[in-house]
Design a protein around this motif. Sequence first.
Motif, PDB file in Angstrom:
ATOM      1  N   GLU A 122      49.561  19.570  49.197  1.00 15.89           N
ATOM      2  CA  GLU A 122      49.515  18.283  48.510  1.00 15.89           C
ATOM      3  C   GLU A 122      49.357  17.108  49.465  1.00 15.89           C
ATOM      4  O   GLU A 122      49.179  15.987  49.027  1.00 15.89           O
ATOM      5  N   ARG A 123      49.459  17.352  50.757  1.00  9.63           N
ATOM      6  CA  ARG A 123      49.340  16.260  51.710  1.00  9.63           C
ATOM      7  C   ARG A 123      47.898  15.808  51.820  1.00  9.63           C
ATOM      8  O   ARG A 123      46.983  16.623  51.846  1.00  9.63           O
ATOM      9  N   TYR A 124      47.708  14.498  51.909  1.00  9.12           N
ATOM     10  CA  TYR A 124      46.376  13.923  51.977  1.00  9.12           C
ATOM     11  C   TYR A 124      45.792  14.101  53.373  1.00  9.12           C
ATOM     12  O   TYR A 124      46.476  13.904  54.374  1.00  9.12           O
ATOM     13  N   VAL A 125      44.541  14.472  53.430  1.00  9.64           N
ATOM     14  CA  VAL A 125      43.802  14.590  54.688  1.00  9.64           C
ATOM     15  C   VAL A 125      42.572  13.708  54.557  1.00  9.64           C
ATOM     16  O   VAL A 125      41.805  13.837  53.614  1.00  9.64           O
ATOM     17  N   GLY A 126      42.415  12.791  55.496  1.00 12.94           N
ATOM     18  CA  GLY A 126      41.265  11.897  55.457  1.00 12.94           C
ATOM     19  C   GLY A 126      41.628  10.527  55.987  1.00 12.94           C
ATOM     20  O   GLY A 126      42.643  10.338  56.649  1.00 12.94           O
ATOM     21  N   LYS A 127      40.782   9.536  55.678  1.00 12.07           N
ATOM     22  CA  LYS A 127      40.979   8.184  56.184  1.00 12.07           C
ATOM     23  C   LYS A 127      41.642   7.306  55.126  1.00 12.07           C
ATOM     24  O   LYS A 127      41.362   7.442  53.933  1.00 12.07           O
ATOM     25  N   VAL A 128      42.502   6.414  55.600  1.00 12.84           N
ATOM     26  CA  VAL A 128      43.086   5.379  54.759  1.00 12.84           C
ATOM     27  C   VAL A 128      42.928   4.049  55.491  1.00 12.84           C
ATOM     28  O   VAL A 128      42.873   4.015  56.722  1.00 12.84           O
ATOM     29  N   SER A 129      42.837   2.972  54.735  1.00 13.75           N
ATOM     30  CA  SER A 129      42.704   1.671  55.379  1.00 13.75           C
ATOM     31  C   SER A 129      43.291   0.591  54.483  1.00 13.75           C
ATOM     32  O   SER A 129      43.434   0.781  53.273  1.00 13.75           O
ATOM     33  N   ARG A 130      43.599  -0.522  55.114  1.00 15.54           N
ATOM     34  CA  ARG A 130      44.182  -1.649  54.398  1.00 15.54           C
ATOM     35  C   ARG A 130      43.815  -2.914  55.145  1.00 15.54           C
ATOM     36  O   ARG A 130      43.910  -2.978  56.367  1.00 15.54           O
ATOM     37  N   SER A 131      43.360  -3.924  54.423  1.00 12.90           N
ATOM     38  CA  SER A 131      43.054  -5.226  55.009  1.00 12.90           C
ATOM     39  C   SER A 131      43.800  -6.300  54.235  1.00 12.90           C
ATOM     40  O   SER A 131      43.974  -6.184  53.025  1.00 12.90           O
ATOM     41  N   PHE A 132      44.222  -7.323  54.944  1.00  7.88           N
ATOM     42  CA  PHE A 132      44.891  -8.443  54.290  1.00  7.88           C
ATOM     43  C   PHE A 132      44.654  -9.695  55.115  1.00  7.88           C
ATOM     44  O   PHE A 132      44.330  -9.632  56.296  1.00  7.88           O
ATOM     45  N   GLN A 133      44.787 -10.848  54.454  1.00  7.11           N
ATOM     46  CA  GLN A 133      44.540 -12.116  55.119  1.00  7.11           C
ATOM     47  C   GLN A 133      45.852 -12.893  55.237  1.00  7.11           C
ATOM     48  O   GLN A 133      46.634 -12.967  54.295  1.00  7.11           O
TER      49      GLN A 133
END
Length: 137
Positions: free
Chosen positions: A89-100
């Motif tokens: 169930e663990r996620y494999v791949g890319k994650v991202s987050r942007s904020f100002q």
Amino acid sequence: MSNLIRRDPLDDFFRGFFVRPVDFAGEKEAPVVKIDVKEQEKNYVVHAEVPGVKKEDIHVAIDGAVVSISAERREEKDVRDGERVLRSERYVGKVSRSFQLAQEIDEAQVTAKYTDGVLELVLPKKAATQARRITIQ
């Protein structure tokens, strides 16, 4: 007088069908990088949760007042002889987050520390430039 009870013959069939969890989704949804942002007098402090990721796989980019955090969790092939994976169930791949942020960041003074799955960024604010009055000739 007898009470009439209306029964649906398919009701008994479907009642047992959803007892076990059924996974209809083909792909796992990417988790969201959760952040806490605190403002201090001269800088911002950001705590971002990126558990299970090596610090080499975390990237931070700053463009003015916009901060972008990306991370990649790679699949681990840790299956020994005689073992088989029953569920993953663990996620494999890319994650991202942007904020100002409200003020631009001084990129040269940024510090980052990664401990126990939490990335801590200290983002110093750029000195506010005063508006110059232009004389018209």
